[in-house]
Design a protein around this motif. Structure first.
Motif, short mmCIF file in Angstrom:
data_model
loop_
_atom_site.label_atom_id
_atom_site.label_comp_id
_atom_site.label_asym_id
_atom_site.label_seq_id
_atom_site.Cartn_x
_atom_site.Cartn_y
_atom_site.Cartn_z
N SER A 159 0.79 -1.24 0.00
CA SER A 159 0.00 0.00 0.00
C SER A 159 0.82 1.29 0.00
N PRO A 160 1.88 1.41 0.83
CA PRO A 160 2.65 2.66 0.81
C PRO A 160 3.29 2.96 -0.54
N HIS A 161 3.43 1.98 -1.39
CA HIS A 161 4.10 2.15 -2.68
C HIS A 161 3.12 2.17 -3.85
N LEU A 162 1.83 2.10 -3.55
CA LEU A 162 0.81 2.11 -4.60
C LEU A 162 0.28 3.53 -4.78
N PRO A 163 -0.26 3.85 -5.95
CA PRO A 163 -0.87 5.18 -6.14
C PRO A 163 -1.95 5.43 -5.10
N SER A 164 -2.09 6.66 -4.69
CA SER A 164 -3.10 6.98 -3.69
C SER A 164 -4.49 6.65 -4.22
N GLY A 165 -5.35 6.28 -3.32
CA GLY A 165 -6.71 5.96 -3.70
C GLY A 165 -6.87 4.55 -4.24
N THR A 166 -5.85 3.69 -4.02
CA THR A 166 -5.94 2.30 -4.49
C THR A 166 -6.61 1.43 -3.41
N GLY A 167 -7.62 0.72 -3.80
CA GLY A 167 -8.33 -0.15 -2.86
C GLY A 167 -8.29 -1.60 -3.30
N LEU A 168 -8.89 -2.43 -2.48
CA LEU A 168 -9.02 -3.86 -2.76
C LEU A 168 -10.50 -4.21 -2.66
N VAL A 169 -11.07 -4.72 -3.75
CA VAL A 169 -12.50 -5.04 -3.80
C VAL A 169 -12.67 -6.55 -3.83
N LEU A 170 -13.53 -7.04 -2.95
CA LEU A 170 -13.83 -8.47 -2.86
C LEU A 170 -15.29 -8.69 -3.21
N SER A 171 -15.60 -9.86 -3.75
CA SER A 171 -17.00 -10.25 -3.95
C SER A 171 -17.12 -11.74 -3.71
N GLY A 172 -18.36 -12.22 -3.61
CA GLY A 172 -18.61 -13.62 -3.31
C GLY A 172 -19.38 -13.78 -2.02
N ASN A 173 -19.39 -14.96 -1.48
CA ASN A 173 -20.11 -15.23 -0.23
C ASN A 173 -19.40 -14.52 0.93
N PRO A 174 -20.09 -13.62 1.64
CA PRO A 174 -19.42 -12.84 2.70
C PRO A 174 -19.38 -13.54 4.06
N GLU A 175 -19.83 -14.78 4.14
CA GLU A 175 -19.88 -15.45 5.44
C GLU A 175 -18.50 -15.53 6.07
N GLU A 207 -8.61 -4.19 9.49
CA GLU A 207 -9.77 -3.30 9.38
C GLU A 207 -9.38 -1.91 8.89
N ASP A 208 -8.12 -1.53 9.05
CA ASP A 208 -7.70 -0.18 8.66
C ASP A 208 -7.36 -0.06 7.18
N LEU A 209 -7.35 -1.18 6.46
CA LEU A 209 -7.02 -1.16 5.03
C LEU A 209 -8.24 -0.78 4.20
N PRO A 210 -8.01 -0.17 3.02
CA PRO A 210 -9.15 0.18 2.13
C PRO A 210 -9.66 -1.05 1.38
N ILE A 211 -10.36 -1.89 2.13
CA ILE A 211 -10.90 -3.14 1.58
C ILE A 211 -12.42 -3.09 1.70
N VAL A 212 -13.12 -3.42 0.61
CA VAL A 212 -14.58 -3.51 0.66
C VAL A 212 -15.00 -4.88 0.13
N HIS A 213 -16.03 -5.43 0.76
CA HIS A 213 -16.60 -6.70 0.29
C HIS A 213 -18.01 -6.42 -0.17
N LEU A 214 -18.30 -6.75 -1.44
CA LEU A 214 -19.59 -6.43 -2.04
C LEU A 214 -20.61 -7.55 -1.90
N GLY A 215 -20.18 -8.72 -1.38
CA GLY A 215 -21.09 -9.87 -1.33
C GLY A 215 -21.35 -10.39 -2.74
#
Length: 995
Positions: free
Chosen positions: A524-540, A550-558
């Motif tokens: 992350s410190p070496h990636l362009p600003s505003g870079t996130g990680l997006v997950l999808s699938g079963n959120p269980e 929890e502090d990372l820019p990670i979102v799970h879309l289900g």
């Protein structure tokens, strides 16, 4: 065409006990709205509701008669004599016309009034009238030679006859039972050319009681004689096809009477005859082709020309949309193409109640919902398969429950055997269930379909794989994922990032999410600003997976819709897919389609699928993973290079090839014999001994006198001080033996097993006896049950003199029964070496219950244990026997191993322990028994209740024991099992609590 010039069309309907279909037949004629029409029904004396239906429709009929006749041809002739139409046809009571048929035929009559008959195309329908497929998948043509020397390719309900020509050539030959229509087409065609109507006119109902579905060899011979009459040849290619079809049907029903080689020879002959059929310029169904037909059409999909239409069952029970992962789009894609390429096959999909887990929209595909409990589901599936004549079954994932259908005629779909490489990703009980299910598939299946060469080689190398038919059925991009996406389809949570990496996968351990998060944090410190990680699938279990990140820019879309998935791929910086184990890796194809760069693992199947279109690294090396993330965002031109390679790479994967491979495999297994080929494995028997000279000769002789020839015996003597060694020397080279100090009986057995080479193993104590034929019986059982890992038989107790004193309390195997007490008699037990390679040797720390521990270890590892009622051995009880001399030690060890493997100790053992303590372990026990004969029960109950309380306070033990109890409840009460399954499926809390 004015009503005055409308040709009169006469329809004759022969009928006998077809009342349930007759109304559809009548309605289809009325629906033609043809003013100049007559409908005559000739009933052969039906005893069902036919007459009632005729009476209800009498005003729509020209005439009818109900009386005995001499068969269908005789009945039709009666109707022809009563008719007066310009055009004559007969429509069987179970068939029906399609809308507009009469208008189309009248136009053909107007255009070619001298034609001997007019015929068109139509559809095949099932018993319910549901369309299965077009009768002829290409344009309808007429070729007299093909009709004489080939097959009867004319759809009878879609044929209409010129009355004037019919009068000249004569009516139907009533001496024929199965071929009177074919004979008539040939005689009419000899008079004058028929006219072809390239349109669908009628529906032919195909079900088990139709005339053409019966007749066997008598029908085949009648067809051969007819072909001989018109061709002058005693045997034509088409007549031989009818004969071979009858032979195949008979051999399928009587498979036990014919060897695999005979069945294979019949299939090969069929294929050779198809080459002769090609010379007639017809397709695989006998339909004439254009004179300039291209080779691809002649071949009918390459080397599948000679594949006979099959009735195929598909077991969808294992699949749950959204839960089962990539296997659902894989199976769906292959089956869609299978149905398209082979429209004459009948494909019946059996699924749980509600919406099926996958969708194949084709005329030859049917869906049948069954019960939601596996026992009910497969019992119902068995009945359906029997009723519709299923010839091969596709199992979409291994299960412990099965339809009662020959395993040799089932194809099992297995993406991979990940559980053997990462068993730690599964709970002990889930792993055991998985292994048992896969054992059936690998050991018994007629064929196995898998996705990549990597998976194929791991399956072939597995000790449980006994089938030699493991074929590749790779995936391609699902149709639903091919659509383009717009900016508006991108989920808002992803659009909030300036750029993002995308990971679409359920939160399963092998998907390696935690290491991905670590790598993302590192990069992350070496990636362009505003870079996130997006997950999808079963959120269980998302909270557990995200813990510490929890502090990372990670979102799970289900779960997200297909268009959103397309948008996510299209906009992603890269797909990140550092999975530890993949049978294929479907997300790679999705990324390739959208030109999305791929960062993935360099292990299992991913290098095979990705080729040079991916950047890869060790999925356990978080620094390497982080480096790839940095590289794809920083290296100029790299994304464009990978994107171009990706778009080219995806073109290598289509659904056509896997569908054709599956169809060829179905053809192979449909002809497989029901019985497994007989094997004669080496049986290795270890005999541990120490100072048993007075018994050992009888034990050795009981092995050497076995009627099975492929046996090796190794006596492991623990440096006996009696005359054991002298006795061993007397046998010369008839046995092998070693005499040296050891660390006890388990050590002697383990050393012996390492020396011997057999695929089937056993050990026989030097005071026990193998009964005559015992080894042959065990081998025969393994041959009949390839999935079985251990078989044990019945046995007697004998005394020091060899006199039978009672029977060993063996019982049919269940895990809870084995936990209740040791229902396996050790000298009557035989097991396969593959189990030893999985669970290891006997436990050296145990002195008395090492065999019991071994059986429990086998069971909890996923081995399949069977009991046979054959009596195989005698177990000797005498004063020197450990089982009599060390009762206290036995209970100590039994309690420990039951806790270890089952999570609890059965109440039966508490009763035994306290009976021993109260009445046997001290000098006053006998007197105390007389005073308080039931005192031990109270002590046992208190001890047992204390155990239950301790289990209740231990979450892992509670979950483990609960799973065992669920197995017991489900086996005894499917209704309770259903309720438990529904609660489990609907409650994430339960799954979290008891997993």
């Amino acid at each position: 065409m004015s009503s005055l010039t409308l040709p009169k069309i006469s329809i004759i309907t022969p009928s006998l006990n077809q009342g349930r279909f007759l109304q559809d037949c009548i309605d289809s004629i009325r629906a033609q709205n043809w003013a100049n029409c007559e409908h005559i029904i000739i009933d052969g004396g039906s005893t069902d509701q036919t007459i009632d239906i005729i009476r209800q429709n009498e005003k729509w009929l020209t005439s009818f008669v109900s009386e005995r006749d001499n068969g269908a041809a005789d009945a039709i002739n009666k109707g022809i004599r009563r008719s007066s139409g310009d055009i004559i046809a007969w429509l069987n009571a179970d068939d029906f016309y399609l809308p507009g048929a009469f208008r189309t035929v009248a136009d053909a009559f107007s255009n070619d009034p001298c034609a001997s008959f007019w015929f068109g195309n139509g559809i095949r329908v099932d018993e319910r009238g549901v369309e299965k497929a077009a009768f002829n998948s290409s344009s309808v043509r007429y070729d007299r030679r093909a009709l004489i020397e080939g097959l009867d390719y004319i759809l009878q309900p879609a044929a209409f006859i010129n009355r004037q020509v019919l009068n000249e050539v004569g009516f139907l030959d009533a001496s024929l039972r199965w071929s009177f229509d074919w004979d008539l087409w040939l005689r009419l065609g000899a008079h004058s050319q028929p006219s072809v109507i390239d349109a669908q006119l009628a529906a032919s109902r195909e079900w088990e009681e139709t005339l053409t579905s019966n007749g066997g060899f008598r029908r085949a011979e009648e067809l051969r004689l007819l072909a001989e009459r018109h061709s002058g040849q005693e045997m034509t290619p088409g007549a031989l096809c009818y004969w071979l079809d009858s032979m195949d049907s008979y051999m399928t029903k009587s498979s036990a009477a014919f060897s695999r080689d005979t069945s294979a020879a019949l299939v090969q002959l069929w294929r050779e005859v198809q080459k002769d059929m090609r010379q007639l310029n017809v397709d695989s169904s006998g339909n004439p082709l254009p004179e300039d037909a291209p080779p691809s059409l002649m071949e009918s999909n390459g080397d599948t020309f000679d594949l006979k239409p099959l009735t195929i069952a598909v077991d969808l029970y294992p699949l749950i949309a959204g839960v089962s992962g990539g296997i659902v789009p894989w199976v769906q894609g292959v089956l869609r193409e299978l149905a398209r390429l082979f429209p004459k096959d009948r494909v019946v999909m059996f699924h749980r109640p509600g919406k099926p887990p996958l969708s194949v929209d084709a005329a030859n595909v049917e869906y049948v919902p069954l019960g939601d409990h596996p026992v009910d589901f497969y019992a119902e599936m068995t009945r359906h398969c029997e009723s519709i004549g299923v010839e091969a079954v596709i199992r979409t994932y291994p299960q412990e429950q099965h339809p009662n259908f020959p395993f040799t005629r089932q194809i099992f779909v297995i993406p991979d055997i990940q559980h053997e490489f990462f068993p730690e990703f599964f709970s002990k009980q889930v792993l055991a269930v998985r292994r048992r299910a896969f054992a059936y598939a690998l050991s018994c299946g007629g064929a196995i379909a898998t996705m990549t060469e990597h998976s194929r080689q791991t399956i072939i190398g597995n000790g449980w794989t006994l089938t030699d038919d493991v074929f590749l059925m790779p995936a391609a991009l699902p149709e639903e994922l091919r659509e383009a996406a717009s900016v508006s389809d991108l989920p808002a949570a992803a659009a909030a990032f300036q750029r993002y990496f995308y990971m679409p996968a359920n939160l399963w351990p092998h998907k390696n999410h935690r290491r991905l998060f670590e790598a993302f944090k590192l990069a992350s410190p070496h990636l362009p600003s505003g870079t996130g990680l997006v997950l999808s699938g079963n959120p269980e279990d998302l909270d557990g997976i995200l813990k510490d990140f929890e502090d990372l820019p990670i979102v799970h879309l289900g779960f997200v819709p297909h268009r959103q998935v397309a948008a996510l791929f299209s906009r992603a910086t890269a797909l990140v897919y550092f999975s530890l184990f993949e049978g294929f890796g479907m997300p790679l194809l999705e990324a390739f389609h959208h030109g999305t760069p791929v960062l993935c693992s360099n292990t299992t199947s991913l290098p095979e699928v990705g080729g040079d279109a991916v950047l890869s690294c060790d999925p356990k090396d978080i620094h390497a993973m982080a480096g790839l993330m940095q590289r794809i965002t920083a290296e100029p031109g790299l994304r464009d290079i990978l994107s171009e390679k990706a778009k080219s790479r995806v073109l290598d994967y289509t659904w056509s090839k896997p569908a054709q491979e599956l169809r060829k495999a179905l053809d192979r297994v449909a002809y497989n014999p029901i019985k497994y080929s007989e094997k004669k494995p080496l049986v290795s028997i270890v005999m541990p001994t120490r100072n048993h000279a007075h018994f050992i000769r009888q034990s050795i002789d009981s092995v050497l006198s076995q009627c099975y020839g492929n046996i090796e015996l190794l006596v492991m003597d623990g440096a006996s001080t009696d005359n054991t060694v002298e006795i061993l020397r007397e046998y010369g080279d008839r046995i092998r033996w070693i005499s040296e100090p050891d660390k006890g009986q388990a050590d002697a057995i383990n050393k012996g097993m390492e020396i011997l080479d057999g695929d089937v193993l056993a050990y026989l104590n030097s005071d026990d006896i193998l009964l005559p034929g015992a080894v042959a019986c065990a081998v025969r059982y393994f041959n009949d049950h390839p999935e079985c890992d251990m078989v044990y038989g019945n046995a007697d107790y004998i005394d020091v003199n060899g006199v039978v004193t009672g029977s060993y309390a063996t019982a049919e195997y269940t895990f809870e029964r084995l936990m209740h007490d040791c229902c396996v008699c050790q000298p009557a037990a035989f097991w396969r070496r593959r189990v030893v390679e999985r669970i290891g040797p006997f436990d050296l720390s145990l002195q008395t219950a090492m065999d019991y521990e071994y059986w429990l270890r086998m069971a909890t590892s996923g081995a399949i244990l069977h009991h046979t009622i054959e009596k195989l051995a005698q177990s000797r009880l005498h004063e020197d026997a450990k089982t009599l001399a060390m009762r206290g030690k036995i209970f100590e060890e039994v309690f420990e191993i039951c806790e270890r493997h089952g999570g609890y100790v059965s109440f039966s053992y508490f009763l035994g322990l306290w009976s021993y303590r109260c009445y046997e372990a001290w000098r006053g026990g006998s007197a105390f028994r007389r005073i308080a004969p039931h005192a031990y029960k109270l002590a046992a109950l208190a001890h047992f209740v204390g155990q239950m309380a301790r289990i209740g306070m231990d979450r892992k033990k509670t979950a483990y024991v609960s799973r065992t109890l669920f197995g017991v409840v489900e086996s005894r009460s499917p209704l309770m099992g259903k309720l438990a399954r529904r609660m489990w499926a609907n409650s994430a809390t339960l799954r979290q609590r008891f997993r």
